[in-house]
Scaffold this active site. Structure first.
Site, PDB file in Angstrom:
ATOM      1  N   TYR A 114      14.110  79.287  59.774  1.00 46.22           N
ATOM      2  CA  TYR A 114      13.317  79.403  58.564  1.00 46.22           C
ATOM      3  C   TYR A 114      13.084  80.873  58.191  1.00 46.22           C
ATOM      4  CZ  TYR A 114       9.566  79.082  55.230  1.00 46.22           C
ATOM      5  OH  TYR A 114       8.832  79.204  54.094  1.00 46.22           O
ATOM      6  N   TRP A 116      12.809  84.026  54.665  1.00 43.93           N
ATOM      7  CA  TRP A 116      13.121  84.478  53.305  1.00 43.93           C
ATOM      8  C   TRP A 116      14.386  85.293  53.193  1.00 43.93           C
ATOM      9  CZ3 TRP A 116      10.321  85.285  48.395  1.00 43.93           C
ATOM     10  CH2 TRP A 116       9.411  84.256  48.141  1.00 43.93           C
TER      11      TRP A 116
HETATM   12  N1  LIG Z   1      -1.078  83.711  59.349  1.00 43.68           N
HETATM   13  C1  LIG Z   1      -0.225  83.395  58.385  1.00 43.68           C
HETATM   14  N2  LIG Z   1       1.074  83.223  58.674  1.00 43.68           N
HETATM   15  C2  LIG Z   1       1.940  82.911  57.704  1.00 43.68           C
HETATM   16  C3  LIG Z   1       1.511  82.751  56.359  1.00 43.68           C
HETATM   17  C4  LIG Z   1       0.134  82.907  56.075  1.00 43.68           C
HETATM   18  O1  LIG Z   1      -0.325  82.737  54.927  1.00 43.68           O
HETATM   19  N3  LIG Z   1      -0.702  83.243  57.120  1.00 43.68           N
HETATM   20  N4  LIG Z   1       2.414  82.444  55.378  1.00 43.68           N
HETATM   21  C5  LIG Z   1       3.623  81.748  55.770  1.00 43.68           C
HETATM   22  C6  LIG Z   1       4.622  81.723  54.699  1.00 43.68           C
HETATM   23  S1  LIG Z   1       4.093  81.101  53.202  1.00 43.68           S
HETATM   24  C7  LIG Z   1       5.905  82.090  54.875  1.00 43.68           C
HETATM   25  S2  LIG Z   1       7.033  81.769  53.625  1.00 43.68           S
HETATM   26  C8  LIG Z   1       6.369  82.686  56.129  1.00 43.68           C
HETATM   27  C9  LIG Z   1       7.395  83.813  55.909  1.00 43.68           C
HETATM   28  O2  LIG Z   1       8.054  84.092  57.068  1.00 43.68           O
HETATM   29  P1  LIG Z   1       9.523  84.724  57.078  1.00 43.68           P
HETATM   30  O3  LIG Z   1      10.260  84.352  55.851  1.00 43.68           O
HETATM   31  O4  LIG Z   1      10.152  84.380  58.368  1.00 43.68           O
HETATM   32  O5  LIG Z   1       9.172  86.268  57.026  1.00 43.68           O
HETATM   33  P2  LIG Z   1      10.056  87.515  56.646  1.00 43.68           P
HETATM   34  O6  LIG Z   1       9.345  88.687  57.229  1.00 43.68           O
HETATM   35  O7  LIG Z   1      10.324  87.526  55.189  1.00 43.68           O
HETATM   36  O8  LIG Z   1      11.388  87.276  57.467  1.00 43.68           O
HETATM   37  C10 LIG Z   1      12.642  87.494  56.967  1.00 43.68           C
HETATM   38  C11 LIG Z   1      13.496  88.174  58.036  1.00 43.68           C
HETATM   39  O9  LIG Z   1      14.834  88.245  57.556  1.00 43.68           O
HETATM   40  C12 LIG Z   1      15.364  89.521  57.836  1.00 43.68           C
HETATM   41  N5  LIG Z   1      16.444  89.755  56.858  1.00 43.68           N
HETATM   42  C13 LIG Z   1      16.374  90.280  55.618  1.00 43.68           C
HETATM   43  N6  LIG Z   1      17.575  90.280  55.027  1.00 43.68           N
HETATM   44  C14 LIG Z   1      18.439  89.744  55.916  1.00 43.68           C
HETATM   45  C15 LIG Z   1      19.839  89.469  55.884  1.00 43.68           C
HETATM   46  O10 LIG Z   1      20.541  89.725  54.906  1.00 43.68           O
HETATM   47  N7  LIG Z   1      20.378  88.881  56.988  1.00 43.68           N
HETATM   48  C16 LIG Z   1      19.643  88.583  58.084  1.00 43.68           C
HETATM   49  N8  LIG Z   1      20.263  88.013  59.109  1.00 43.68           N
HETATM   50  N9  LIG Z   1      18.322  88.846  58.143  1.00 43.68           N
HETATM   51  C17 LIG Z   1      17.726  89.411  57.075  1.00 43.68           C
HETATM   52  C18 LIG Z   1      14.189  90.450  57.731  1.00 43.68           C
HETATM   53  O11 LIG Z   1      14.428  91.664  58.420  1.00 43.68           O
HETATM   54  C19 LIG Z   1      13.062  89.600  58.333  1.00 43.68           C
HETATM   55  O12 LIG Z   1      12.965  89.783  59.720  1.00 43.68           O
HETATM   56  O13 LIG Z   1       5.248  83.203  56.862  1.00 43.68           O
HETATM   57  C20 LIG Z   1       4.250  82.216  57.084  1.00 43.68           C
HETATM   58  N10 LIG Z   1       3.260  82.736  58.006  1.00 43.68           N
HETATM   59  N1  LIG Z   2       3.270  90.751  47.905  1.00 45.22           N
HETATM   60  C1  LIG Z   2       3.620  89.563  48.432  1.00 45.22           C
HETATM   61  N2  LIG Z   2       3.677  88.474  47.634  1.00 45.22           N
HETATM   62  C2  LIG Z   2       4.000  87.267  48.172  1.00 45.22           C
HETATM   63  C3  LIG Z   2       4.328  87.118  49.536  1.00 45.22           C
HETATM   64  C4  LIG Z   2       4.251  88.291  50.356  1.00 45.22           C
HETATM   65  O1  LIG Z   2       4.497  88.236  51.576  1.00 45.22           O
HETATM   66  N3  LIG Z   2       3.899  89.477  49.773  1.00 45.22           N
HETATM   67  N4  LIG Z   2       4.687  85.881  50.040  1.00 45.22           N
HETATM   68  C5  LIG Z   2       5.151  84.876  49.094  1.00 45.22           C
HETATM   69  C6  LIG Z   2       5.135  83.535  49.695  1.00 45.22           C
HETATM   70  S1  LIG Z   2       6.320  83.151  50.845  1.00 45.22           S
HETATM   71  C7  LIG Z   2       4.272  82.573  49.318  1.00 45.22           C
HETATM   72  S2  LIG Z   2       4.371  81.015  49.999  1.00 45.22           S
HETATM   73  C8  LIG Z   2       3.238  82.839  48.321  1.00 45.22           C
HETATM   74  C9  LIG Z   2       1.919  82.260  48.798  1.00 45.22           C
HETATM   75  O2  LIG Z   2       0.974  82.325  47.817  1.00 45.22           O
HETATM   76  P1  LIG Z   2      -0.526  81.907  48.175  1.00 45.22           P
HETATM   77  O3  LIG Z   2      -0.547  80.671  48.941  1.00 45.22           O
HETATM   78  O4  LIG Z   2      -1.257  81.970  46.898  1.00 45.22           O
HETATM   79  O5  LIG Z   2      -0.913  83.123  49.145  1.00 45.22           O
HETATM   80  P2  LIG Z   2      -2.181  83.653  49.908  1.00 45.22           P
HETATM   81  O6  LIG Z   2      -2.215  85.119  49.624  1.00 45.22           O
HETATM   82  O7  LIG Z   2      -2.120  83.229  51.324  1.00 45.22           O
HETATM   83  O8  LIG Z   2      -3.422  82.920  49.284  1.00 45.22           O
HETATM   84  C10 LIG Z   2      -3.985  83.236  48.033  1.00 45.22           C
HETATM   85  C11 LIG Z   2      -5.471  83.295  48.156  1.00 45.22           C
HETATM   86  O9  LIG Z   2      -6.018  82.020  48.510  1.00 45.22           O
HETATM   87  C12 LIG Z   2      -7.301  82.259  49.016  1.00 45.22           C
HETATM   88  N5  LIG Z   2      -7.697  81.216  49.969  1.00 45.22           N
HETATM   89  C13 LIG Z   2      -7.370  81.120  51.278  1.00 45.22           C
HETATM   90  N6  LIG Z   2      -7.973  80.027  51.829  1.00 45.22           N
HETATM   91  C14 LIG Z   2      -8.670  79.450  50.843  1.00 45.22           C
HETATM   92  C15 LIG Z   2      -9.505  78.281  50.779  1.00 45.22           C
HETATM   93  O10 LIG Z   2      -9.703  77.561  51.748  1.00 45.22           O
HETATM   94  N7  LIG Z   2     -10.044  77.980  49.571  1.00 45.22           N
HETATM   95  C16 LIG Z   2      -9.835  78.746  48.461  1.00 45.22           C
HETATM   96  N8  LIG Z   2     -10.393  78.347  47.313  1.00 45.22           N
HETATM   97  N9  LIG Z   2      -9.082  79.846  48.502  1.00 45.22           N
HETATM   98  C17 LIG Z   2      -8.499  80.191  49.673  1.00 45.22           C
HETATM   99  C18 LIG Z   2      -7.253  83.601  49.702  1.00 45.22           C
HETATM  100  O11 LIG Z   2      -8.369  84.369  49.306  1.00 45.22           O
HETATM  101  C19 LIG Z   2      -5.937  84.184  49.272  1.00 45.22           C
HETATM  102  O12 LIG Z   2      -5.999  85.536  48.871  1.00 45.22           O
HETATM  103  O13 LIG Z   2       3.087  84.233  48.108  1.00 45.22           O
HETATM  104  C20 LIG Z   2       4.328  84.863  47.828  1.00 45.22           C
HETATM  105  N10 LIG Z   2       4.039  86.175  47.343  1.00 45.22           N
HETATM  106 MO   LIG Z   3       5.936  81.112  51.748  1.00 46.03          MO
END
Ligand SMILES: Nc1nc2c(c(=O)[nH]1)N[C@H]1C(S)=C(S)[C@@H](COP(=O)(O)OP(=O)(O)OC[C@H]3O[C@@H](n4cnc5c(=O)[nH]c(N)nc54)[C@H](O)[C@@H]3O)O[C@H]1N2
Ligand SMILES: Nc1nc2c(c(=O)[nH]1)N[C@H]1C(S)=C(S)[C@@H](COP(=O)(O)OP(=O)(O)OC[C@H]3O[C@@H](n4cnc5c(=O)[nH]c(N)nc54)[C@H](O)[C@@H]3O)O[C@H]1N2
Ligand SMILES: [Mo]
Length: 763
Positions: A114, A116
Site C-alpha cells: 500500500y 502513494w
Molecule cells: N497516524 C496516522 N497515520 C496515518 C494517517 C493518519 O491520518 N494518521 N493517514 C493514513 C493515510 S490516509 C495514508 S494514505 C497513508 C499514507 O502512507 P504511504 O502512502 O505509505 O506514505 P508515503 O510516505 O507517501 O509512502 C510512499 C513511499 O513511496 C516511495 N516512493 C515514491 N516514489 C516512488 C517510486 O517511484 N518507486 C518506489 N518504489 N517508491 C517510491 C516514497 O519514498 C515513500 O517511502 O498513511 C496513513 N497513516
Molecule cells: N499536505 C498534505 N495533504 C494531504 C496529505 C498529506 O500527507 N499532506 N495526505 C492526503 C491523503 S492520503 C488523505 S487520505 C487526505 C486525508 O484528508 P483528511 O482525512 O481530511 O485529513 P486529516 O488532516 O487527517 O484530517 C482533517 C482534520 O480532521 C480533524 N479531525 C480529526 N479527528 C476528528 C474528529 O473526530 N472529529 C472531527 N470533527 N474532526 C476531526 C482534524 O482536526 C484534522 O485536521 O489528505 C490528503 N492531503
Molecule cells: Mo490517504
C-alpha cells in the site's frame, strides 16, 4: 521528439513544475504558470535527490546475506548493509522468489504494498510490482485504503459505489451558486488540498472556499482544530471531543425528527428504513432518547448549540461536508452513515450546492467539477491467488498465520507469509502501533523493498532495490482527477545505479525467464504511447479530444475543459430514482440496512449508532490527552520529510506538536521546548507549539516524521508509535489512527539525537 523548444516540465502529487537543470543536476523547480495557489512542498525534493539519504546501489542486509533467508529478522532496522551489483541482486531475488513459491505457494508472498508512490501513469510502482508478480503466479493482496477504508465498505451498502461519490462530489461552483450553510465535520483543511494523487495543475481549494464565502455561504467548522477552516470565511467553531461526531449527528437528527423538520416527501421517495432509525432516535429501540442533552454529555458541546445547529440546517440550503479523517477512528463507519441519514432527513441530496459531500479539500480533486474521464493504464494481468487482507490488518496477518478474521459479512483466513515486497509505500510511516508492526515484521523469511531514500522502510528490508525518482525517467502525468494532463520529462540521469521500478522488474524477470511476459516486447516509451492511445479513444467518447502524442510532447501539457455544468452529486437519482436507482440492494438510500444487520456484528449494527471508541476523552482511566495525528502541511506523508521544506518547519529537528495553553500550563511547558509524548504503546519526541487553535484536551502532531526507533521510542517524532492498531469494526477493519489517548511531559535533559536522516552502516 524535439522538446528543446520548451522548458522541461513534470508533475507530482503536490503540483506541476518546470525543471531547471545545470550540468546534469536539478538546480530548481519553478511553479507552473497556470497554478493560482502553488504548494511549496515540491521544492523540498531538490536538495535530497543526491546526497547521504539517497540509495545509489542495490543493498543486502548483512545477516541475511551471510545466513540466508530467515536469518535474524529481529535485526531488521539495526543491521548493516552490504552493497551488491544488479546482477547479484537479480540472482538473489529470483532464487528467493522461486524458493518461497515452490516451498510455500504464491499466497505466502505478500505484496499488498500500500502507498502513494509517485505521480506518473506508467512508472506507478505498485502497478509494476503487481504485474511482475502476476507473471509468476500471483500474491496475497490488500483491499481498501488507509484514507477511508470504513467509508469504502459502509457507503456501498447505504448510498452506492464510494468511488462514484468521490468522483461526483458536488463542485465548489455549484456551492457558490446554491448553498447557504456549509457544515464541515473535520473542516475544509486547505493544507490537504495541496495534493492530488497522480498530479495536479492548478490548486483550486482556497479559491473555491473564498468564492463560496463571497457568494454569502455561511460556514460551521466542527473540528477539534480551528485552523481546519480558513479564518477569512469567519466560520462558527464547534469543537466536540474527537471521535464523537456520530453522537452529534444522531442528536441533530433527533431534533429534526422531534420538531417535525425532516423532509417527509424525500424520505418517502428516496430512502428505506427511516422508521427503524427513528425508533433508535426516539429511544423506542433502546430506551435512550438521543436528545441534545444526551449528546452534550458525550461531545462536551452545549445542548442548545446542537439544537440551534439542527434548526439552522433545516432552515437553509445546507451542505454537509464530512472529512475522511472521521473514518480513521474507532467505529469510523458510524459518522459516515449518520451523516448520510442526517442529510437524507434534510432532503436536499441531489440538489445543487447542498446535500452531502465527502471531504472538501481532502485533496485538490474534491469539489472540482471535472469531466468523467477514463484513461488507459499499465495492465496488471490476473492474480490467481484469492487471499487478501483489509489493508490495515498487516501486523495481525504476520502475527497470526492461519488465524481467521471477519470482513464485510464473511470469515477469511490469514495466509502464512514468508516474503514481503513493498514498492511505493511506507508501512513504517502509515501503519499504527509501529512497535507492534516492528515485532511482527521480524517474522517473514525475506523482505524486499524498492525505494529511493534511506527511510525507515528501506532500513527494515533485507534486499533494497534502488529506484529512480520521477525526475530521472520520462512518463505521462495523466490523471482523471485533475483538469491538467502533463508530460513528465526525464530531467536527469538516474542517480548512482538507481533504475526505474519497471527496469528493476524487467531485470529480475529476465533472470526468471519471464522478461517477454513482463514487457510484451514493448519499451517504456512504447507502453506510454499505447496507454495514451487508449486514453485518447476514451476521451473522445466523453466529448473532448486529447491531442496526438507528438503535439502533447511539444506543448508539454493540456487542460481538459470543464463540463458544461457544475457537478451535482446524485442529481440523476434525485430526478428519477426509478430510472437511476442507487447501487444499493433497494436502489434507495438505506437508512437501515437489512444486509448489514444480517451480518450480526455487535460493532456495526443495521443502522448508525453511537458506540464508545476504544480510546476517547469520555472514557475512564487511561491517558488524559486525545492525539490527532493528521496530514502534514509541509510534505506528503513521509515523502520529503528529509527535504528542505519539511525540515524548515521542524523544531530542533523534531516534528511540531500543537497544544492548548491550559494543557501546557498544567504541565509547566513552554513554547519551542522539546517534549515527550507517551502512552502504553510507546513514546516519541516532538517540538512544542502552544496555541488556542486546538481544543483543550487535544494535541495535534502531523504524521510523516521518519520513524527512528530506539526500543519503543521514536527519537524523531513519528506519532504512529502511539496510535491504536485496531480495526474500525468487523465490517471494514479500517485503520483507527485518530482514536488515541496520550500524555505529554518535558523531555529529560539528555534528549537523544535524532538519527532519522543518518543512513545505515554500509560495509
Ligand atoms: N497516524 C496516522 N497515520 C496515518 C494517517 C493518519 O491520518 N494518521 N493517514 C493514513 C493515510 S490516509 C495514508 S494514505 C497513508 C499514507 O502512507 P504511504 O502512502 O505509505 O506514505 P508515503 O510516505 O507517501 O509512502 C510512499 C513511499 O513511496 C516511495 N516512493 C515514491 N516514489 C516512488 C517510486 O517511484 N518507486 C518506489 N518504489 N517508491 C517510491 C516514497 O519514498 C515513500 O517511502 O498513511 C496513513 N497513516
Ligand atoms: N499536505 C498534505 N495533504 C494531504 C496529505 C498529506 O500527507 N499532506 N495526505 C492526503 C491523503 S492520503 C488523505 S487520505 C487526505 C486525508 O484528508 P483528511 O482525512 O481530511 O485529513 P486529516 O488532516 O487527517 O484530517 C482533517 C482534520 O480532521 C480533524 N479531525 C480529526 N479527528 C476528528 C474528529 O473526530 N472529529 C472531527 N470533527 N474532526 C476531526 C482534524 O482536526 C484534522 O485536521 O489528505 C490528503 N492531503
Ligand atoms: Mo490517504
Amino acid at each position: 521528439m524535439d522538446t528543446r523548444s520548451r522548458d522541461l516540465i513534470t508533475t507530482t502529487h503536490w503540483g506541476t513544475y518546470n525543471v531547471s537543470v545545470e550540468d546534469g543536476r536539478v538546480t530548481g523547480l519553478k511553479d507552473f504558470a497556470e497554478d493560482g495557489d502553488p504548494s511549496p512542498i515540491g521544492h523540498g525534493i531538490v536538495d535530497v535527490l543526491d546526497g547521504p539519504t539517497r540509495i545509489k546501489s542495490p543493498m543486502v542486509r548483512k545477516s541475511w546475506l551471510e545466513g540466508g533467508p530467515g536469518t535474524a529478522g529481529d535485526k531488521r532496522g539495526e543491521d548493516a548493509f552490504v552493497e551488491v551489483s544488479w546482477a547479484d541482486a537479480n540472482r538473489l531475488v529470483a532464487a528467493e522468489l522461486k524458493r518461497v513459491r515452490d516451498a510455500h505457494g504464491n499466497a505466502s508472498i505478500y505484496a499488498g504494498s500500500y502507498g502513494w508512490a509517485s505521480a506518473g501513469r506508467f512508472h506507478h510502482a505498485q502497478g509494476q510490482l503487481k504485474r511482475f508478480l502476476n507473471c509468476m503466479g500471483g500474491f496475497t493482496r490488500s483491499v481498501n485504503t488507509y484514507s477511508y477504508a470504513a467509508a469504502e465498505v459502509i457507503v456501498p451498502h447505504v448510498l452506492g459505489t464510494w468511488f462514484d461519490m468521490l468522483a461526483n462530489t458536488t463542485g465548489w461552483d455549484s456551492i457558490a451558486e446554491a448553498c447557504e450553510l456549509f457544515v464541515a465535520f473535520g473542516g475544509v483543511p486547505l493544507k490537504n488540498g495541496q495534493i492530488s494523487q497522480g498530479g495536479t495543475g492548478n490548486h483550486v481549494q482556497k479559491q473555491g472556499l473564498l468564492d463560496a464565502h463571497k457568494a454569502g455561504v455561511k460556514f460551521v467548522n466542527v473540528s477539534p482544530i480551528r485552523s481546519d477552516l480558513l479564518d477569512t470565511v469567519g466560520a462558527d467553531w464547534l469543537s466536540p471531543r474527537p471521535s464523537t461526531d456520530a453522537a452529534l449527528m444522531i442528536a441533530l437528527s433527533y431534533v429534526l425528527l422531534t420538531e417535525g423538520l425532516q423532509n417527509e416527501a424525500f424520505l418517502e421517495k428516496y430512502t428505506v428504513g427511516f422508521d427503524r432509525y427513528a425508533a433508535y432516535l426516539t429511544g423506542a429501540e433502546d430506551g435512550v432518547p438521543k436528545t441534545p442533552e444526551w449528546a452534550s454529555e458525550i461531545c462536551e458541546l452545549p445542548a442548545d448549540d446542537i439544537r440551534d445547529l439542527a434548526r439552522r440546517m433545516a432552515a437553509h440550503r445546507t451542505m454537509i461536508s464530512i472529512s475522511w479523517s472521521l473514518t480513521r477512528q474507532d467505529h469510523g463507519e458510524q459518522p459516515y452513515w449518520a451523516a448520510i441519514n442526517l442529510a437524507a432527513m434534510l432532503g436536499q441530496i441531489g440538489l445543487p450546492g447542498t446535500g452531502i459531500g465527502f471531504g472538501y479539500s481532502a485533496t485538490n480533486k474534491s469539489g472540482q467539477s471535472l469531466r468523467n474521464m477514463h484513461f488507459g493504464s499499465f495492465p496488471q494481468g490476473k492474480n490467481p491467488v484469492r487471499n487478501f487482507i483489509p489493508v490495515a490488518r498487516i501486523s495481525e496477518m504476520l502475527e497470526n498465520p492461519g488465524g481467521t478474521f471477519q470482513y464485510n459479512g464473511k470469515t477469511h483466513e490469514f495466509p502464512d507469509v514468508k516474503l514481503v515486497w513493498w514498492a511505493g509505500g511506507n508501512p513504517f510511516h502509515h501503519h499504527q502501533d509501529l512497535n507492534r508492526l516492528r515485532k511482527a515484521w521480524a517474522k517473514p523469511d525475506t523482505v524486499i523493498v524498492n525505494e529511493w531514500c534511506w527511510n525507515s522502510l528501506a532500513r527494515h528490508a533485507d534486499i533494497v532495490l534502488p529506484c529512480s525518482t520521477t525526475l530521472e525517467r520520462s512518463d505521462l502525468g495523466l490523471n482523471p482527477r485533475d483538469a491538467y494532463q502533463v508530460v513528465m520529462d526525464q530531467a536527469i540521469e538516474p542517480v548512482g545505479a538507481a533504475k526505474s521500478d519497471h527496469d528493476i522488474f524487467r531485470g529480475i524477470a529476465a533472470e526468471l525467464g519471464l522478461e517477454e511476459d513482463f514487457t510484451e516486447g514493448r519499451s517504456p516509451e512504447e507502453w506510454q504511447k499505447w496507454m495514451y492511445e487508449i486514453s485518447r479513444q476514451s476521451a473522445s467518447r466523453s466529448a473532448f479530444e486529447l491531442p496526438d502524442w507528438d503535439t502533447l510532447q511539444l506543448k508539454g501539457w493540456i487542460k481538459v475543459p470543464p463540463p458544461e455544468k457544475p457537478t451535482v452529486m446524485l442529481e440523476a437519482f434525485r430526478e428519477d430514482p426509478d430510472a437511476n436507482p442507487l447501487k444499493t440492494p433497494s436502489g434507495r438510500i438505506e437508512m437501515y440496512s437489512e444486509t448489514v444487520a444480517g451480518f450480526d456484528y455487535a460493532d456495526c449494527p443495521g443502522h448508525p449508532v453511537w458506540m464508545e471508541p476504544g480510546e476517547w476523552l469520555g472514557g475512564v482511566g487511561s491517558y488524559p490527552l486525545h492525539m490527532i495525528s493528521n496530514q502534514p502541511r509541509t510534505k506528503l506523508h513521509s515523502q520529503l520529510d528529509h527535504g528542505s521544506v519539511s525540515r524548515a518547519a521542524q523544531i530542533d529537528g523534531r516534528e511540531p506538536l500543537t497544544m492548548h495553553p491550559d494543557d501546557a500550563a498544567a504541565r509547566n511547558l513552554s513554547d519551542g521546548q522539546i517534549v515527550r509524548i507517551f502512552n502504553q504503546r510507546g513514546d516519541c519526541y516532538a517540538g512544542l507549539r502552544i496555541s488556542d487553535e486546538v481544543r483543550p484536551g487535544v494535541i495535534q502532531i502531523a504524521t510523516g516524521a521518519w520513524y527512528d526507533p530506539d526500543g519503543t521510542t521514536c527519537r524523531h517524532g513519528n506519532p504512529n508509535v502511539l496510535t491504536l492498531d485496531k480495526g474500525t469494526s468487523n465490517l471494514a477493519q479500517g485503520p483507527t489512527a485518530h482514536s488515541c489517548l496520550v500524555d505529554v511531559e518535558a523531555a529529560a535533559e539528555d534528549i537523544p539525537e535524532s538519527r532519522a536522516y543518518t543512513p545505515p552502516v554500509i560495509e
